[in-house]
Design an enzyme around this catalytic site. Structure first.
Site, PDB file in Angstrom:
ATOM      1  N   GLU B  47      -0.595   1.683  -3.296  1.00  0.00           N
ATOM      2  CA  GLU B  47      -1.781   2.546  -3.310  1.00  0.00           C
ATOM      3  C   GLU B  47      -1.466   3.968  -2.858  1.00  0.00           C
ATOM      4  O   GLU B  47      -2.089   4.926  -3.319  1.00  0.00           O
ATOM      5  CB  GLU B  47      -2.895   1.964  -2.448  1.00  0.00           C
ATOM      6  CG  GLU B  47      -3.538   0.701  -3.025  1.00  0.00           C
ATOM      7  CD  GLU B  47      -2.814  -0.569  -2.624  1.00  0.00           C
ATOM      8  OE1 GLU B  47      -1.726  -0.481  -2.022  1.00  0.00           O
ATOM      9  OE2 GLU B  47      -3.340  -1.666  -2.913  1.00  0.00           O
ATOM     10  N   PHE B 109     -12.496 -11.145   5.328  1.00  0.00           N
ATOM     11  CA  PHE B 109     -11.166 -11.009   4.738  1.00  0.00           C
ATOM     12  C   PHE B 109     -11.035  -9.661   4.009  1.00  0.00           C
ATOM     13  O   PHE B 109     -11.880  -9.287   3.216  1.00  0.00           O
ATOM     14  CB  PHE B 109     -10.911 -12.161   3.755  1.00  0.00           C
ATOM     15  CG  PHE B 109      -9.597 -12.040   3.041  1.00  0.00           C
ATOM     16  CD1 PHE B 109      -8.396 -12.118   3.751  1.00  0.00           C
ATOM     17  CD2 PHE B 109      -9.549 -11.819   1.682  1.00  0.00           C
ATOM     18  CE1 PHE B 109      -7.178 -11.985   3.098  1.00  0.00           C
ATOM     19  CE2 PHE B 109      -8.332 -11.691   1.016  1.00  0.00           C
ATOM     20  CZ  PHE B 109      -7.137 -11.770   1.737  1.00  0.00           C
ATOM     21  N   GLN B 110      -9.965  -8.964   4.296  1.00  0.00           N
ATOM     22  CA  GLN B 110      -9.683  -7.641   3.728  1.00  0.00           C
ATOM     23  C   GLN B 110     -10.821  -6.648   3.971  1.00  0.00           C
ATOM     24  O   GLN B 110     -11.097  -5.787   3.130  1.00  0.00           O
ATOM     25  CB  GLN B 110      -9.338  -7.732   2.243  1.00  0.00           C
ATOM     26  CG  GLN B 110      -7.991  -8.430   2.023  1.00  0.00           C
ATOM     27  CD  GLN B 110      -7.425  -8.243   0.630  1.00  0.00           C
ATOM     28  OE1 GLN B 110      -8.163  -8.100  -0.339  1.00  0.00           O
ATOM     29  NE2 GLN B 110      -6.104  -8.230   0.520  1.00  0.00           N
ATOM     30  N   LYS B 159     -18.599  -4.949  -2.889  1.00  0.00           N
ATOM     31  CA  LYS B 159     -18.452  -5.717  -4.131  1.00  0.00           C
ATOM     32  C   LYS B 159     -19.800  -6.089  -4.743  1.00  0.00           C
ATOM     33  O   LYS B 159     -19.971  -6.053  -5.966  1.00  0.00           O
ATOM     34  CB  LYS B 159     -17.643  -6.980  -3.844  1.00  0.00           C
ATOM     35  CG  LYS B 159     -17.196  -7.692  -5.107  1.00  0.00           C
ATOM     36  CD  LYS B 159     -16.218  -8.814  -4.799  1.00  0.00           C
ATOM     37  CE  LYS B 159     -15.693  -9.428  -6.086  1.00  0.00           C
ATOM     38  NZ  LYS B 159     -14.742 -10.526  -5.807  1.00  0.00           N
ATOM     39  N   MET B 461      16.663  17.298   7.732  1.00  0.00           N
ATOM     40  CA  MET B 461      15.933  18.273   8.531  1.00  0.00           C
ATOM     41  C   MET B 461      15.842  17.819   9.993  1.00  0.00           C
ATOM     42  O   MET B 461      15.965  18.629  10.916  1.00  0.00           O
ATOM     43  CB  MET B 461      14.534  18.495   7.942  1.00  0.00           C
ATOM     44  CG  MET B 461      13.764  19.634   8.584  1.00  0.00           C
ATOM     45  SD  MET B 461      14.618  21.223   8.417  1.00  0.00           S
ATOM     46  CE  MET B 461      13.843  21.874   6.945  1.00  0.00           C
TER      47      MET B 461
END
Lengths: 104, 554
Positions: B47, B109-110, B159, B461
């Site tokens: 993502e 969940f999630q 959802k 760096m």
């Protein structure tokens, strides 16, 4: 420097959090605040008193950027406590949070 | 029609031609409808890649980038990309799935409070509570993302809302435009300051490119004939090889640019925000100068530096109002002397490939409208210093957040937005591994992205800073066990080639420019090479350190 801020915003989801976040993140400590949601007009009215060494116009400008915010007024306060008393703010609100914190 | 359809309709009506995404449980209704949408869905492999690709697409096209992810980890993986877009003022719209509204707040969940987590890095965000408001919400998100100072907007979509029935697409209100707040006399005062100044200097930031004011800006420069310095994101606002351009200013700026800032008596900031990497020690920045500050964001004016005149609003009109012929010959000559005295020296000792020289050569040979993306580190600074640019939109670099892993997804976004252009991702062996999985995306869509990978087997760096400021105590910077990058690329269907000798420079450049498909050029470079000049942190910009043997300016 003690300051006072008054904010009028649309009462959209998360508006209160979003506005208060700016105070913390930009370095303006909040000592007390009061927020009233006017459900009829879908408005949120917030009053904050706090302390900061940073310039106040910057606070107003950062809050004004928020999408929900309609109006911001920020000013210097000579002292905080008498003003609280004038408004009849109760004792609980005046007590510093850390003094009563169970976490020490 | 369900909520997900309303979202697709809104995206179509916004003229979206592609979205970046990764599916998952809570966002499945939207992915189901994406199959029938009038635009493409680009499946990335992480993502973060979706958010950064949407950012790259937005920067390289001037349109709003869109990314879609699921709830929980899908949403949290977007955050770095959202923050990247926030700090660099890039318009993107991110849609995250969320557990069904009745489960919100139950640690389902999630489930994460992505709305709360993102408050600090979005321009605005919404939680969709009713499918009937979805269409207007998406349209509004686009309007907010691209209005004023652009930025990312998040829509969290439970959802059950995405499958809720919707009868009609509700009309939505256009965003009310904020009035310009330039006081009547400000332009007149600005003109007076410019006329009175003996040593005026233009300091250009990312705002010119973002607001599409490049033409007005160039007219302003060419008419006033004032010298110009640029921030990292301002590069290309005027062509790098323009005679009035002195270079990038700041921590890794050109000496001429930092000297000019030190000595100017009027600094005209155009779409720049006095960032610490540009100013060095703020109190000693442009110590002799009055400031005219032009920006669209009122909160930037006076934030770090007091401005004698503030011109808050669209750059285009304000620049046009200040475009007047000037004669400041003595000062200009002085600046050009500095520029000549401190021009880059590309003659490095040894037989190895010298990255600054390679980049400078490459930039002279690429076709017009070539896009370069950078990851973060030494290669990013070398690219900024040595790659001659024609336009700010063609240089995609993570300026504010400094996101390692930006380069490859950004190149994917840039290439998808500009299918016929050459797109080169300049990366390092540290950064490339941060989003290496997107090689699979390059392969899947047959994107002819070219990866120029400078490999010093170090986090260069960080190593440089440890050498200079931490008594050469090298902590966690050794990457000598890197994978075989050419083999890794090939395993993802991307061609690869390795070079390490100076005589291979031209074949390497030829490979990058002319290889027909995607490719990775693995360039081994000296692990001890540093980026010079360097202004140590907390020091004024005139304290520019330079190393002995590598990458010095004269």
């Amino acid at each position: 420097m003690l300051f006072h801020a008054e904010i009028l915003a649309r009462d959209e989801e998360g508006a209160l959090e979003r506005i208060l976040r700016v105070f913390r993140h930009r370095g303006y400590g909040v000592r007390s605040f009061r927020a009233v949601a006017d459900q009829e007009q879908n408005l949120l009215h917030i009053e904050v008193e706090g302390e900061s060494e940073r310039p106040l116009p910057q606070l107003a400008l950062q809050i004004e950027k928020l999408y929900e915010v309609i109006e911001v007024t920020v000013g210097v306060l000579a002292t905080v406590l008498p003003k609280f008393e004038n408004r009849g703010v109760n004792q609980v609100m005046r007590r510093p949070v850390y003094a009563s914190s169970s976490r020490g | 029609m369900i909520g997900a359809d309303a979202i697709i309709k809104a995206l179509e009506h916004e003229g979206t031609d592609l979205v970046f995404g990764y599916p998952g449980g809570a966002i499945m209704p939207v992915f189901d409808r994406l199959l029938d949408a009038g635009f493409k869905t680009i499946l990335v492999r992480h993502e973060q890649g979706a958010a950064l690709a949407a950012d790259g697409y937005a920067r390289a096209t001037g349109k709003v980038g869109v990314c879609i992810a699921t709830s929980g980890p899908g949403a949290t993986n977007l955050i770095t990309g959202i923050a990247n877009a926030y700090l660099d003022s890039v318009p993107i719209v991110c849609i995250t799935g969320q557990v069904a509204a009745p489960s919100m707040g139950t640690d389902a969940f999630q489930e994460v409070d992505i709305f709360g987590m993102c408050l600090a890095v979005v321009k605005h965000s919404f939680i969709a509570r009713d499918a009937r408001e979805l269409y207007g919400m998406v349209r509004r998100a686009f309007a907010i993302a691209r209005s004023g100072r652009p930025g990312p907007v998040l829509i969290d979509l439970p959802k059950d809302v995405s499958i809720q029935q919707v009868e009609t697409l509700e009309a939505w209100l256009e965003l009310e435009s904020k009035p310009n707040i330039v006081p009547d006399d400000a332009l007149a005062r600005a003109v007076q300051l410019i006329r009175d100044a003996e040593r005026p200097l233009i300091y250009v930031g990312g705002g010119v490119g973002i607001s599409g004011a490049v033409k007005a800006f160039r007219q302003f420069v060419n008419t006033t004939r004032m010298p110009v310095v640029a921030t990292l994101k301002g590069l290309g606002s005027i062509e790098t090889e323009h005679p009035l351009f002195l270079g990038m200013l700041g921590m890794h700026g050109m000496k001429a640019a930092n000297f000019a800032v030190e000595h100017c008596d009027l600094l005209i900031a155009v779409g720049a925000r006095f960032d610490d990497r540009a100013t060095g020690k703020l109190k000693e920045f442009a110590p002799r100068a009055k400031v005219i500050h032009m920006d669209i964001d009122p909160a930037e004016i006076g934030k770090n530096r007091f401005a004698e005149v503030s011109l808050c609003g669209a750059l285009d009109a304000n620049l046009k109002a200040l475009t007047l012929p000037l004669e400041k010959v003595e000062w200009l000559e002085q600046c050009l002397v500095w520029k000549d005295q401190h021009r880059w020296n590309y003659e490095a000792p040894g037989e190895g490939i010298y990255a600054p020289r390679f980049l400078q050569l490459l930039s002279r040979l690429v076709p017009r409208r070539t896009f370069v993306t950078a990851d973060v580190g030494q290669h990013q600074m070398w690219l900024a210093q040595h790659f001659a640019l024609q336009h700010p939109m063609e240089h995609l670099t993570s300026g504010g957040l400094g996101t390692m892993g930006y380069g490859l997804p950004a190149a994917i976004g840039a290439q998808l937005g500009n299918p016929d252009s050459l797109v080169i991702c300049c990366s390092g062996d540290g950064s490339i591994m941060m989003n290496i999985q997107e090689l699979a995306t390059v392969n899947r869509y047959s994107l002819p992205v070219k990866i120029l990978l400078f490999d010093n087997q170090r986090l260069g760096m960080v190593r440089q800073w440890q050498e200079l400021f931490f008594n050469e105590r090298y902590s966690a910077v050794d990457l000598s066990d890197n994978p075989d990058f050419v083999a890794l690329a090939k395993s993802c269907g991307v061609d690869g080639m390795m070079i390490q000798n100076r005589q291979d420079e031209m074949p390497g450049i030829d490979y990058l420019i002319n290889h027909p498909g995607p490719c990775l050029l693995h360039v081994r470079i000296d692990p001890d090479a540093n980026v010079w000049p360097l202004v140590p942190p907390g020091k004024s910009n005139i304290h520019m350190m330079e190393g002995a043997a590598h990458a010095v300016s004269r």
